[in-house]
Enzyme design. Sequence first.
Site, short mmCIF file in Angstrom:
data_model
loop_
_atom_site.label_atom_id
_atom_site.label_comp_id
_atom_site.label_asym_id
_atom_site.label_seq_id
_atom_site.Cartn_x
_atom_site.Cartn_y
_atom_site.Cartn_z
N ASP A 1 -29.86 72.37 -15.84
CA ASP A 1 -28.90 72.41 -16.96
C ASP A 1 -28.15 73.75 -16.94
O ASP A 1 -28.75 74.82 -16.93
CB ASP A 1 -29.65 72.25 -18.28
CG ASP A 1 -28.72 71.95 -19.45
OD1 ASP A 1 -27.58 72.42 -19.45
OD2 ASP A 1 -29.16 71.24 -20.38
N HIS B 1 -26.40 69.34 -17.40
CA HIS B 1 -26.45 68.98 -18.81
C HIS B 1 -26.28 67.48 -19.03
O HIS B 1 -26.93 66.89 -19.88
CB HIS B 1 -25.36 69.75 -19.56
CG HIS B 1 -25.51 69.70 -21.04
ND1 HIS B 1 -26.66 70.11 -21.69
CD2 HIS B 1 -24.66 69.29 -22.03
CE1 HIS B 1 -26.50 69.96 -23.00
NE2 HIS B 1 -25.32 69.46 -23.22
N SER C 1 -27.74 66.86 -26.39
CA SER C 1 -27.31 68.23 -26.67
C SER C 1 -27.53 68.58 -28.14
O SER C 1 -28.66 68.61 -28.61
CB SER C 1 -25.85 68.42 -26.23
OG SER C 1 -25.50 69.78 -26.16
#
Length: 798
Positions: A740, A774, A667
């Site tokens: 995601d 994610h 991330s």
Amino acid sequence: MHQRFLALFSVALCALPMFLFAQSNPYRQPPKDVTDIVLAKPTPNVSINTTDDAMLLVDYNPNPGIATLARPFLKLAGMRVDPKINARQRITEFTGCTVQWFLENKTVPIEMPREGRLSGLPRWSPDGRQLAFGVDVADGVQLWVADARTGKSRRLGQFYINEILGSPFVWTKDSRRLLVRTIPANRGAAPPTEALPAGPNIEETYGKVSQVMTLQDLLKSENDERLFEYYATSQLMLVEVANGKSSAYGPAGLHSALSLSPDEKYLLVTTLRRPFSYRVAAGNFSRKHEIWDKNGKSVRTIAEFPVTDEIPRQGVVTGPRELEWQPLHDARLLWAEALDGGDPKKKVDARDKVMLLDAPFSGDAREVFKTKHRFSGVNWTANKDKGLVDEYDRDRRWSTTYLLDWTNPVSKDTLFDLSINDDYSNPGNPIFDRAPNGDYVLMQDGDWIYFDAPGNTPEGQFPRLDRINLKTRQKETLFQSPKTAFDEFISFVGKDRTRIITRYQSKTEAPNFYMISLKNATERKALTQFADPAPQLTQIEKRVVKYQRPDGVPLSGTLYLPLGYKPGQKVPLFMWAYPLEYSDAKTAGQVRVTDNTFTFYRNDSPLFFATQGYAVLMDATIPIVGDPETMNNTFIEQATSSGKAAIDYLDSLGIIDRTKVGVGGHSYGAFMTANLLAHSNDYAYGIARSGAYNRTLTPFGFQSERRSFWEAKDIYANVSPFFFADKIKKPLLIIHGEADNNPGTFTIQSERLYQAIKGNGGTARMVLLPHESHGYRARESVLHVLAEMFDWAKKYSN
């Protein structure tokens, strides 16, 4: 001519499978010893009951097969809905549970239905004797209850529960009833998921300032609106636990928040309604906050909101917010209202006012007090009308907690006043207790209240159980973890303040629960016996390392030496990090890691590199220090300097080969990784997972950035590695989930960075994981990610 066409067509058909095969790749696995560890059964989830005399142990599979993630789902209003069972998408499999009565040395298996699976973690009843839980079956989610004493379980009613907009059920205080969100009876067939469009989808704006996050899974069409309404609408029911009898409570609707008053004669309910929005998630749709009586009839509307997509960045909604019932009153509602238009940038004498309204809710609400900074909540003491109020100063990133008598709110007696980043001074979380009327208030003995403190110090983290005197401010530490282990407070035992439950672990001992005496430390009883799932890795050496950036900011991380490491060896290093923002160097440099915890090797953790001959520096601190308004002006300089400081220090110890250093992150850590490769020559390769690389695609802020793109165009460009793809010459492995749903980290971010590197002659590999969000969950995915990372590091660190 005809024969030539057929011949060419046949050649094309023969070539097509070869082309497809070249583009698709089967899932791979890392070495078998790593695979076995990933697939090992994890220790159960544990929750203590409300009477602090039993614990629930829930078994689960964190990495189900890809088929589970591949189940069709709908993207509706920021949520993922499984239409087959009218529930949120499942990414964890819960497989069973037991109850351990630790005062009686009795273990009770909870019966599970023959068909179906636990939909989530069961919830204790207020009397600590029953459990309620959902069970996923082929066509919905059933409600079940179990007797925690006998383990016998049974289904309640013939309805299906609806969890789309929140918790599907709430226990009443007497543990005899459940307030349940159910799927309305006879609601009819669902709208088609792929209806033919009646026309284009059109949005317009007329001068309204709407600076919202780049959210995903939002509504996109009128058909999406119909689907959302269908799957999210619920009928509230009051269900008798003894016999399963149920009665409707109020009208059906899009009920997103529910809260019974302390006397349970009223219900605070938030209901969503049209018009919906294609720019924000369900929580900011048009909505109404109202109070219902015990018959489900509305007696007072507290507030009505249109779609709230104009909230100032890092601000709050105008009008009533943070509505809650005040404990120890039959039915008193409180809330806060912004006095600055919800805009944190406005200069005002008072940010908020706090309001109260008593039953029967026919009069006007009254203002109790104003706050200088943003009201962020209250924790009520066991003394009626006295609470600990929290305020947050955004400009300084500062938190203030003070004791306030709400019957005479003149004097604010400050208890805590500190930076939100000051972990050394963090008092921890207050401990709560159930009052005689069933309300939850701060655990209190006379003037003493209790805190579960994290115990961060320059020497490491040593959790504590503290109590603080509200009058004298005297603090007493009742329990603290030993220096050679990590022992954290979980709960007291029953109403007894002389015994506690702790979760103990060390470098070589897996976490387990113990009951210990505060009067005699030698009185210690093991409550669980969870085994080390990977004993072959326990011998890996782990240590906290501390070093310094050239500008004087202290840094730290946890170093893992490879399995079988011998002193004097120089080994390749893999560094894993995630940048964090701080207002000052003092708090930025605080030690937030410990080497006294047990190391679990799970999922797709970079720690597995230690099994492949690499040293691993986990959670290497990459602090971005400065004024909250402008700190990203020096993001690149601070990030590159922090990374180099870690390499220099470990090189000075003679541990690593600095020509074989890889860096990675997830991330925001992936964003950091791409930047490090673009702006430094300290790394042999990088691994970036689920990142965002072009900040112009998140134009209204990212992470803690307070400026929009149009206020700081140069900064957005300078910190975007996409803009410097021509400078990324070291090999970069880019991994992303194809589904995601995290704000800002759209899969296209990785696709475009890969194309930019390829177009500029760089070296990169992009791995897109089917059905993954994610974070990666399917066992096929996590094993493949590990295999990809190992191969990339091996290829480019030799």
